[in-house]
Design a protein around this motif. Structure first.
Motif, PDB file in Angstrom:
ATOM      1  N   ARG A 102      -5.094   4.972   6.903  1.00  0.00           N
ATOM      2  CA  ARG A 102      -5.782   3.703   7.116  1.00  0.00           C
ATOM      3  C   ARG A 102      -5.634   2.764   5.923  1.00  0.00           C
ATOM      4  O   ARG A 102      -5.904   3.136   4.786  1.00  0.00           O
ATOM      5  N   TYR A 131       0.801  -1.226   0.000  1.00  0.00           N
ATOM      6  CA  TYR A 131       0.000   0.000   0.000  1.00  0.00           C
ATOM      7  C   TYR A 131       0.834   1.277   0.000  1.00  0.00           C
ATOM      8  O   TYR A 131       0.295   2.355   0.192  1.00  0.00           O
ATOM      9  N   ASN A 150      -7.226  -0.277   4.326  1.00  0.00           N
ATOM     10  CA  ASN A 150      -8.547  -0.881   4.454  1.00  0.00           C
ATOM     11  C   ASN A 150      -8.489  -2.409   4.342  1.00  0.00           C
ATOM     12  O   ASN A 150      -7.970  -2.953   3.390  1.00  0.00           O
ATOM     13  N   HIS A 151      -9.064  -3.040   5.366  1.00  0.00           N
ATOM     14  CA  HIS A 151      -9.082  -4.517   5.417  1.00  0.00           C
ATOM     15  C   HIS A 151      -9.816  -5.130   4.225  1.00  0.00           C
ATOM     16  O   HIS A 151      -9.566  -6.246   3.854  1.00  0.00           O
ATOM     17  N   ASN A 152     -10.776  -4.371   3.670  1.00  0.00           N
ATOM     18  CA  ASN A 152     -11.625  -4.968   2.618  1.00  0.00           C
ATOM     19  C   ASN A 152     -11.082  -4.761   1.203  1.00  0.00           C
ATOM     20  O   ASN A 152     -11.672  -5.247   0.267  1.00  0.00           O
ATOM     21  N   ASP A 153      -9.975  -4.002   1.090  1.00  0.00           N
ATOM     22  CA  ASP A 153      -9.448  -3.741  -0.266  1.00  0.00           C
ATOM     23  C   ASP A 153      -8.805  -4.990  -0.847  1.00  0.00           C
ATOM     24  O   ASP A 153      -8.265  -5.808  -0.155  1.00  0.00           O
TER      25      ASP A 153
END
Ligand code: AMP
Length: 148
Positions: A143, A16, A145-148
């Motif tokens: 942040r 990221y 994101n856990h859902n990416d």
């Protein structure tokens, strides 16, 4: 009004890092602030289950790692238009080097990711947590994101 004069971006070159870097660069641009890039080459010893830390630190491996990092850093520096003198590579413990550099450079904001190479299991990564606890200046944990 400029909120920040000098921003330190802690970059680990994990998945990221581009998003985090672009955010830091945009904040620097909006505040007309200097941006310094810091990558820390972690000097953890290699551990063997039976014998503990058996290879304190291999110098060839360190040189290879350093060369690799220099290339990645130069690429990121060019992309974000950060001059070479503000592209720092340190050898050591990421948390200590980030905190130490922030004080030495008297930055007023540290930007890092909420998580890095060590996974998303915790609410905050261990480096992010230590920097948030130890820093004398503002810290922005971007942040992941856990859902990416
Ligand atoms: P972690 O807490 O280790 O999961 O990492 C959180 C954030 O700390 C990363 O997204 C980076 O911004 C920063 N960071 C972690 N390791 C390093 C490193 N070796 N050098 C520079 N920054 C780092």
């Amino acid at each position: 009004m400029s909120l920040y004069q000098h921003i330190l971006l802690a970059v680990d070159f994990s998945e990221y890092h581009q998003d985090i870097s672009e955010k830091a660069s945009e904040i620097a641009r909006q505040n007309n602030a200097k941006l310094t890039l810091l990558h820390v080459v972690d000097n953890l010893p290699i551990t063997d289950a039976s014998y503990g830390p058996i290879i304190p630190f291999d110098t060839d491996l360190t040189e290879q790692l350093m060369d690799n990092c220099k290339k990645r850093m130069a690429k990121l520096g060019a992309q974000l238009q950060v001059p070479e003198e503000r592209q720092i590579i340190q050898l050591g413990s990421p948390r200590l080097e980030i905190l130490g550099s922030a004080e030495e450079l008297a930055v007023d904001l540290i930007v890092l990711g909420s998580h890095g190479k060590h996974g998303l299991a915790l609410l905050l990564g261990s480096t992010a947590n230590a920097v948030l606890h130890g820093a004398q200046c503002d810290v922005l944990a971007v942040r992941i994101n856990h859902n990416d």
